[in-house]
Write an enzyme that holds these catalytic residues in place. Structure first.
Site, PDB file in Angstrom:
ATOM      1  N   SER A 226       0.836  -1.207   0.000  1.00 48.94           N
ATOM      2  CA  SER A 226       0.000   0.000   0.000  1.00 48.94           C
ATOM      3  C   SER A 226       0.876   1.265   0.000  1.00 48.94           C
ATOM      4  CB  SER A 226      -0.958  -0.031   1.184  1.00 48.94           C
ATOM      5  OG  SER A 226      -0.255  -0.371   2.350  1.00 48.94           O
ATOM      6  N   CYS A 281      -3.678  -4.951  -7.879  1.00 49.80           N
ATOM      7  CA  CYS A 281      -3.283  -3.540  -7.994  1.00 49.80           C
ATOM      8  C   CYS A 281      -3.618  -3.012  -9.380  1.00 49.80           C
ATOM      9  CB  CYS A 281      -1.806  -3.372  -7.719  1.00 49.80           C
ATOM     10  SG  CYS A 281      -0.796  -4.131  -8.977  1.00 49.80           S
TER      11      CYS A 281
END
Ligand code: NAD
Length: 498
Positions: A226, A281
């Site tokens: 992240s 992602c």
């Protein structure tokens, strides 16, 4: 209860810190293993072991190192099925999707088989009178990779394969949520001929990561996860003088132009929005139709498709997607959906009430589709990382382009159109690192490079492809003159080749 330790010096070792984390089976909600969380001392010991092993590995000629990669490919092929089942059982993705995770990793190992060619330096004959200049690429020494839960085979291989092929030793700190496949891959590398200690796997959490960041013998850190943590690692690596490439979160847009093949676009959005439960992602999370008519057609076509998505346990190969990775992930995704409703988006497919029969304690969530999402809403600004697609209606092409360009993330983006001019303008102007034209998940092939822009990537070199060789080596440049003239006297003016 299965205990997962670390893989150091060519063997599995138990953790000694006394700290562990639960590894779940997301389909059932059961704890299936306990993984050791390394202390700083355990990380130090793994690095010392790697440092001792690295020079001999670097001294092997690159063809020999390539042969280890080739043998590794074969060993993984031999147990492809069981690796995929193991991966799916800890992550929750379906077995066919888990095979894709492994396959995408292997493609970078295939790329790394070209290391003899990739490591060739540059040479200039006669750069000055009797002077030749050449450069060579040398390994950094011990390098580390810190990887996320969502691709437990692919991302460790994207990092380890080029790093090892270049002659480095590699410390892998995989996600503590699904550590078993990375551990097995390390064993297979040693079985393939990698000297013991050249690839060590240290399981752990922030304590292990911080130990990596402050270890004086680690020369480079590659991170995927992240964005806030990516930025933390990038800044800490800079502070401690390490090379770093850190990849973060995403909000990938798909622009649907009025002339797009709508059925193709809908297919693409369904696969890219909901595959792997949206835990990619490169998942599409914002669909941006241009014009009201396009938006109406798109939403009308999407609703029945989203409603009929098949959710199942990771063992059900006919399921479109499986559970999320943890109960905490379900809670987080649900709270985003609630927030979207609260902020005024129209939840046209509501999967919040979904229960998986026979797997009531699994970490499942139904598919959700939002319409009329606006750029000021939390569900648009932040990464949800779940099976939730938001339709953001744009009036014009320019508005759609600026949505993707102005978003703080810039990982992937796609445009659906039949117009070459619009596609060309879009690919040139959009401020995003990876672009698809009628391709929803534009993950580049292994011999090109992968990397997002803005808050999706910190650092200047991408993953895999030629950039990975640059990242994992340092360039030494030699200026050589043979043999006469050297004794002609000292030179006090900076040498020029003129
Ligand atoms: P995460 O950031 O929680 O964890 C990633 C790694 O960092 C793990 O190894 C974890 O142990 C470690 N970590 C966690 N908290 C830490 C802390 N406070 N300090 C130091 N290290 C810490 O990410 P995740 O949930 O495993 O993965 C999902 C995220 O990864 C999503 O945001 C996704 O978009 C992103 N991702 C990005 C890419 C890319 O290429 N840009 C690829 C895959 C995933």
């Amino acid at each position: 209860m299965r205990d997962i330790g670390h893989y150091i010096g060519g063997k599995t070792v138990s953790g000694t810190s006394g700290r562990t984390a639960d590894v779940f089976n997301p389909s059932t909600g059961d704890v299936q293993a306990r993984v050791a969380l390394a202390s700083a001392d355990e990380v130090r010991a793994a690095v010392a072991n790697a440092r001792a092993a690295q020079p001999e590995w670097a001294a092997q000629n690159p063809q020999r190192r390539a042969r280890v990669m080739m043998k590794f490919l074969q060993l993984v092929q031999d147990e492809f099925e069981s690796l995929a089942v193991l991966l799916a059982s800890e992550h929750g993705k379906t077995v066919p999707d888990a095979k894709g995770d492994i396959q995408r990793g292997l493609e970078v190992v295939e790329f790394a088989c070209g290391i003899p060619h990739l490591l060739k330096g540059e040479y200039t004959e006669g750069a000055g009178p009797g002077i030749d200049v050449y450069s060579m690429r040398q390994p950094l020494g011990v390098v580390a990779g810190i990887t996320p839960f969502n691709f437990p085979a692919m991302i460790p291989l994207w990092k380890a394969a080029p790093a090892l092929a270049c002659g480095n030793a590699f410390i892998l700190k995989p996600s503590e949520r699904d550590p078993s496949v990375p551990m097995r891959l390390a064993e297979l590398f040693v079985e393939a001929g990698l000297p013991k200690g050249v690839l060590n796997v240290v399981n752990g959490d922030k304590t292990a990561v911080d130990a990596i960041l402050t270890d004086p013998d680690i020369m480079a850190v590659g991170f995927v996860g992240s964005s806030d943590i990516a930025q933390y690692i990038y800044s800490e690596a800079a502070r401690t003088g390490k090379r770093a490439q850190c990849f973060g979160g995403a909000k990938n847009h798909a622009i649907i132009m009025p002339d797009a093949d709508m059925d193709q676009a809908v297919d693409a959005l369904i696969g890219a929005g909901y595959g792997s439960a949206g835990e990619r992602c490169m998942a599409i999370s914002a669909a941006v139709p241009v014009g009201e008519k396009t938006a109406d057609i798109l939403v009308e076509k999407l609703i029945p498709r989203v409603e009929s998505l098949k959710i199942g346990p990771s063992t059900d190969s006919s399921a479109d997607y499986g559970p999320l990775v943890t109960a905490a992930a379900v809670k987080r995704v649900r709270s985003y959906i609630d927030k979207g409703v609260e902020e005024g988006a129209r939840l046209v497919v509501d999967g919040r009430g979904f229960k998986m029969q026979g797997y009531e304690d699994g970490f499942f969530i139904g598919s959700c589709l939002f319409d009329e999402v606006t750029p000021d809403m939390t569900i648009y600004k932040e990464e949800i990382f779940g099976p939730v697609l938001s339709v953001v209606r744009a009036k014009t092409y320019e508005e759609a382009l600026s949505l993707a360009t102005d978003h703080e993330y810039g990982n992937g983006v796609a445009i659906f159109t039949r117009d070459g001019d619009a596609a060309r303008d879009f690919t040139t102007r959009v401020n995003v690192g990876m672009v698809g034209v009628n391709v929803p998940i534009p993950v580049p092939v292994a011999y090109h490079t992968f990397g997002g822009w803005k808050r999706s990537g910190f650092g200047d070199l991408n993953q895999h492809g030629p950039d990975s060789i640059r990242f994992y080596t340092k360039t030494k440049t030699v200026t050589a003159r043979w043999p006469s003239g050297v004794k002609e006297g000292a030179e006090f003016v900076i040498p020029t080749m003129g």
